[in-house]
Design a protein around this motif. Structure first.
Motif, short mmCIF file in Angstrom:
data_model
loop_
_atom_site.label_atom_id
_atom_site.label_comp_id
_atom_site.label_asym_id
_atom_site.label_seq_id
_atom_site.Cartn_x
_atom_site.Cartn_y
_atom_site.Cartn_z
N VAL A 37 0.86 -1.17 0.00
CA VAL A 37 0.00 0.00 0.00
C VAL A 37 0.91 1.22 0.00
CG1 VAL A 37 -1.76 1.26 1.22
CG2 VAL A 37 -1.80 -1.21 1.23
N LEU A 85 14.66 -0.41 -1.52
CA LEU A 85 14.14 -0.35 -0.16
C LEU A 85 12.97 -1.30 0.07
CD1 LEU A 85 15.26 1.37 2.06
CD2 LEU A 85 13.55 3.10 1.57
N ARG A 88 13.20 -5.13 0.19
CA ARG A 88 13.77 -5.74 1.39
C ARG A 88 12.68 -6.17 2.38
NH1 ARG A 88 18.63 -3.71 3.75
NH2 ARG A 88 20.11 -2.99 2.19
N LEU A 89 11.51 -5.56 2.25
CA LEU A 89 10.47 -5.80 3.25
C LEU A 89 9.30 -6.60 2.69
CD1 LEU A 89 11.95 -3.41 4.85
CD2 LEU A 89 9.71 -3.09 5.87
N GLU A 94 2.57 -6.73 7.26
CA GLU A 94 1.89 -5.65 6.54
C GLU A 94 2.13 -4.27 7.15
OE1 GLU A 94 -2.30 -6.23 6.61
OE2 GLU A 94 -2.42 -6.42 4.44
N HIS A 95 2.02 -4.21 8.48
CA HIS A 95 2.11 -2.88 9.08
C HIS A 95 3.51 -2.29 8.96
CE1 HIS A 95 3.26 -5.43 12.57
NE2 HIS A 95 4.09 -4.45 12.79
N MET A 96 4.53 -3.16 8.88
CA MET A 96 5.89 -2.64 8.72
C MET A 96 6.06 -2.03 7.33
SD MET A 96 7.32 -2.82 11.50
CE MET A 96 8.98 -3.08 12.00
N PHE A 98 3.70 -0.76 5.58
CA PHE A 98 2.89 0.45 5.62
C PHE A 98 3.67 1.58 6.28
CE2 PHE A 98 -1.32 2.45 6.60
CZ PHE A 98 -1.80 2.40 5.31
N LEU A 99 4.35 1.24 7.37
CA LEU A 99 5.11 2.26 8.09
C LEU A 99 6.29 2.75 7.28
CD1 LEU A 99 4.93 0.73 11.63
CD2 LEU A 99 4.01 2.92 10.91
N LEU A 100 6.92 1.83 6.56
CA LEU A 100 8.03 2.24 5.70
C LEU A 100 7.54 3.27 4.69
CD1 LEU A 100 10.97 1.78 4.69
CD2 LEU A 100 10.01 0.17 3.06
N ALA A 103 6.83 6.54 6.34
CA ALA A 103 8.05 7.26 6.66
C ALA A 103 8.65 7.90 5.41
CB ALA A 103 9.06 6.31 7.30
N LEU A 104 8.62 7.17 4.30
CA LEU A 104 9.10 7.75 3.04
C LEU A 104 8.27 8.97 2.67
CD1 LEU A 104 9.78 4.54 0.94
CD2 LEU A 104 11.45 6.21 1.74
#
Lengths: 289, 243, 335
Positions: A37, A85, A88-89, A94-96, A98-100, A103-104
């Motif tokens: 997302v 980037l 790598r994830l 899912e929430h990680m 989303f957080l990445l 943050a971007l």
């Protein structure tokens, strides 16, 4: 309220909706293939707007002619983001992911603020006051060009996904990831390509929308949320759904702005979003999982 | 704690027109161990899901000691006395082994301390006590299978549904598990219904076997009778599986 | 009670906790006004992060709309005070009740209709934005031009009306954060906390073990919403002004969850640690870049911190530090 005034406003909303749809197409394509997302959606769009603005200011290039250049630049940014980037994830929760992306998004807005300042800027074209008459409809020429350009870019994207071998490979990835990997497709590279293509699409939408609105960094959030509304209404991952959602949101916003206070119009979209989430979470044209 | 009697009557379930289970009827007497076997896709796990309340049956009934389980959610079925394992194990990977089992024990335990005592006792029974402070995600597959059983047991079931808990285990490990279940059944009287492909385990444990094929029950009887049943031989066991 | 709170904490952990408590209690006597403001804001964000952590860290429910609960708390207590003179010590109850109610509505819709993962997060955003625009047009509380609480610099501390010195607000924020820490600790050690952890790890397995998933998730949302709104009450009377554009903004929703992410999601200390890293960092950056007027730099560094944590240390700082200091208990219990 005279009927032709309503028709005018609805048509204007429809044309704006096409641009919303094009931008949401980028979000939807990225989600449909990578399941990421893209919370930095509006930020990419604003970068596209600034790209077109710079090209106009320094080279006098009109926003529509900036589309290929800005699109190519956004493709590179998107490709680099996914390859460097996000890939790598891929297996992170899912929430990680989303957080990445969130943050971007924060970083991109901050970059825009540092580079361009907080004030709204726009392009001033001589054609800004031209209008087009079709029957009872009198429309801003810019809005008509915007709608046509949005359809053209969206059409290009459809053709790519349907006929180009890479487009077909990407669709294979979206349908069956393991299967795609088994037959030897380089999934990570295809993901990066998809993110690049989606971003290019968003960049094109940014160029087009610059003809209609002023750009400032805080616009990013609005466009992210708007694209979510559009895509969820149309169905995450569905390309035609994104266009349909864009039209619905464009028209309903325009009409809500007419009937209610203009500032209430986005409340209407969010209300619509809540309803769709509850009643048909897969969206109007999405597939039930 | 004692075992409960499970009765399944005329159970049917279709997915998009495909009949996964049709008119299945069988029963598991209180305190018995019954094996549910059949080729892949025969509908075994669907039957488990129907019993456990994961999905609703199109028709038919499931009763536990005469009480219907119809319309209950999985958590309610669990509280009614049915413990289950998942074919694809679902450990709480980010929590310690002990906390995994404590959570399950809280189903009946009056407080955390009681749940912890019960968890340690069950972990000991399954040979996981030395690993109880490790992350569940760090366990090997056989250990995860045992954790799955430990959790189901900790909920204090009167009927235990075991979904392929022997798959992927080495023969010696299978024998250990068989011993555990025999002991559980003997000491606590828990009724056990097991889905299993490892015939070595099925034959050692079950006093009764139900054979499912294409959603239908094609045989139901003692292990000896079932393995000699012509339909079973033809459709499932073939020549190789009796090892 | 105290025994339950300290639980299995080892000797080193107890000493570390005691030292931290001493430093925090004595801080106002040792620092100037500016630093006290930074500390108060750190504690405030720690508290918001702790409240958010109940939902995401414990129960695995991602909310990206928590600013709405801050805003509801601030506006209810603020408006009741401005219009009726109701002291915030009473006003906090309707504030928490309303936030809990909105949380319950979101939870009910989300969980009854099985809206999960990212879609649930989007639902929280949609609600927050909806409420933001609503307050923008809610003239009784000032609409988009905001609500102001009369500033009244007292030298006497009045906890009932939340008027007083910076020291009072510092200790108040400290009290909130400590209370949230104790509550989180008790919850995690109890039945409800165990249910949440199970749901966070695997909802289907949790349900098969007899956990009523719907009720446990509702409890998490309602509790988290109410806790967050109490932070909102503090916000109202500490900053003395509120604007829908700020207090309901998605940026606040994101800012308040950065602490727990950086500190360590689902841990007890993580949200506090994260806030004490981020808030002073942002102050430092503002101070360093003041002359160059780089308005975006703070958020740029915020974003960078999160990217680095997400990519290189997804568990957050606290578990990493705790391991090195020998403070952690048996692994995996997330505390």
């Amino acid at each position: 309220m005279p009927l032709d005034a309503i028709a005018n406003i609805a048509t204007a909303g429809l044309l704006t909706g096409l641009v919303y749809g094009l931008s949401a197409l980028g979000l939807s394509a990225i989600f449909g293939v990578t399941r990421i997302v893209n919370f930095a959606h509006g930020e990419l769009m604003v970068i596209g707007m600034y790209g077109a603005l710079l090209l106009f200011q320094h080279f006098g290039l009109a926003p529509l002619w900036a589309i290929p250049i800005v699109g190519a630049a956004l493709f590179a940014i998107g490709y680099a983001l996914q390859a460097g980037l996000v890939n790598r994830l891929l297996h992170a929760p899912e929430h990680m992911q989303f957080l990445l992306m969130a943050a971007l998004a924060i970083m991109l807005v901050a970059l825009c603020l540092m580079a361009f300042g907080p004030n709204a800027q726009n392009v001033t074209l001589e054609s800004a006051y031209d209008s087009v008459e079709i029957g009872v409809l009198i429309l801003d020429a810019h809005r008509v060009y915007a709608g046509i350009a949005a359809i053209a870019v969206a059409g290009l994207l459809f053709v790519f996904f349907r006929y180009h071998p890479l487009g077909k490979a990407i669709r294979a990835c979206a349908d069956n990831l393991t299967g795609a990997a088994v037959v030897g497709l380089n999934v990570k590279r295809l993901f990066a390509l998809t993110f690049g293509i989606g971003s290019a699409c968003i960049g094109a939408a940014g160029c087009i929308i610059l003809m209609l609105v002023d750009v400032h960094p805080y616009l990013a959030n609005t466009y992210t949320l708007l694209a979510f509304v559009v895509v969820i209404i149309g169905g995450m991952g569905s390309l035609s759904g994104a266009l349909l959602g864009g039209l619905l949101v464009g028209v309903s916003e325009a009409l809500a702005g007419l009937l209610l206070q203009p500032s209430l119009k986005s409340m209407f979209s969010f209300g619509l979003l809540i309803l769709v989430l509850i009643l048909r979470p897969e969206g109007l044209l999405g597939r039930r999982s | 704690m004692s075992g409960a009697r499970l009765e399944v009557r005329d159970l049917s379930k279709s997915f998009r027109g495909l009949k996964a289970v049709r008119n299945a009827s069988f029963e598991v007497p209180a305190g018995e161990i019954v094996g549910l076997i059949g080729p892949n896709g025969a509908g075994k796990t669907t039957i488990f899901n129907l019993i456990a309340g994961v999905m609703a049956a199109d028709s038919g009934t499931v009763t536990l000691d005469g009480h219907s389980l119809a319309g209950l959610r999985p958590d309610q079925v669990c509280r009614a006395g049915v413990g289950r394992t998942f074919q694809i194990v679902k450990p709480f990977a980010g929590l310690s082994v002990q906390r995994n089992v404590v959570i399950a024990a809280l189903n009946l335990a009056p407080d955390i301390d009681a749940a912890e005592r019960r968890a340690v006792e069950i972990l000991d029974r399954l040979g996981l006590k030395p690993k109880r402070h490790q992350l569940a995600g760090a366990l090997t597959l056989p250990e995860r299978k045992r954790l799955e059983v430990a959790r189901a047991l900790a909920t204090g079931p009167r009927l235990l549904l075991l979904d392929e808990v022997m798959a992927g285990l080495r023969p010696t490990e299978v024998d250990v598990m068989v011993g555990v279940f025999k002991e559980l059944n003997a000491s606590l009287g828990i009724t056990i219904l097991l889905i299993e492909h490892v015939m070595r385990a099925v034959m050692a444990l079950s006093r009764h076997i139900v054979v499912l094929h294409h959603g239908e029950i094609i045989a139901d009887g003692t292990p000896e009778a079932v393995t000699r049943h012509p339909k079973v031989l033809e459709s499932y066991l073939g020549e190789e599986a009796l090892g | 009670m105290i025994g339950r709170l300290l639980g299995e904490a080892g000797t080193r952990a107890r000493i570390a906790l005691g030292l931290a408590a001493l430093v925090l209690l004595a801080a106002p006597a040792m620092v100037d006004d500016y630093l006290l403001t930074v500390l108060t804001q750190s504690l405030f964000f720690a508290y918001l992060g702790q409240s958010w952590n109940v939902m995401m860290g414990f129960a695995g429910l991602l909310s990206l709309g928590h600013a709405m609960f801050v805003g509801l708390g601030a506006y209810v207590a603020g408006a009741l005070f401005v219009h009726f003179g109701l002291p915030p010590v009473i006003g906090l109850f309707p504030a928490m009740a309303l936030a809990a109610l909105v949380g319950a509505a979101i939870g009910f819709l989300g969980f009854r209709f099985s809206i999960q993962g990212v879609y649930f997060a989007l639902l929280t955003i949609a609600f927050a934005e909806f409420i933001r625009i609503l307050f923008d047009h809610f003239t009784w509380v000032g609409g988009s031009s905001g609500l102001f609480i009369p500033v009244d610099n007292r030298t006497v501390n009045d906890l009932v009306h939340l008027r007083g010195t910076p020291e009072m607000f510092y200790y108040l924020a400290l009290g909130l954060s400590v209370a949230a820490l104790a509550l989180s600790r008790l919850l995690l050690a109890g039945r409800l906390g165990h249910r949440w952890l199970a749901i966070r790890e695997d909802q289907e397995a949790a349900q098969a073990l007899g956990i009523d998933v719907f009720r446990a998730k509702m409890a998490a949302v309602v509790l988290s919403a109410a806790m967050t709104s109490l932070g909102g009450v503090f916000y109202a009377f500490y900053f003395n002004n509120m604007f829908p554009e700020q207090i309901f903004n998605i940026n606040l929703s994101i800012e308040l969850l950065l602490g727990p992410i950086i500190g360590g999601l689902g841990t007890l200390i993580g949200p506090i640690l994260g806030a004490f890293v981020l808030t002073p960092l942002s102050e430092l950056l503002s101070a360093l870049t003041e002359r160059h007027a780089l308005i975006g730099i703070k958020h740029f560094v915020y974003g960078l911190c999160v990217v680095l944590i997400v990519v290189f240390l997804p568990g957050g700082l606290w578990p990493w530090i705790a391991r090195r200091l020998g403070l952690d208990r048996p692994p995996g219990d997330g505390t």
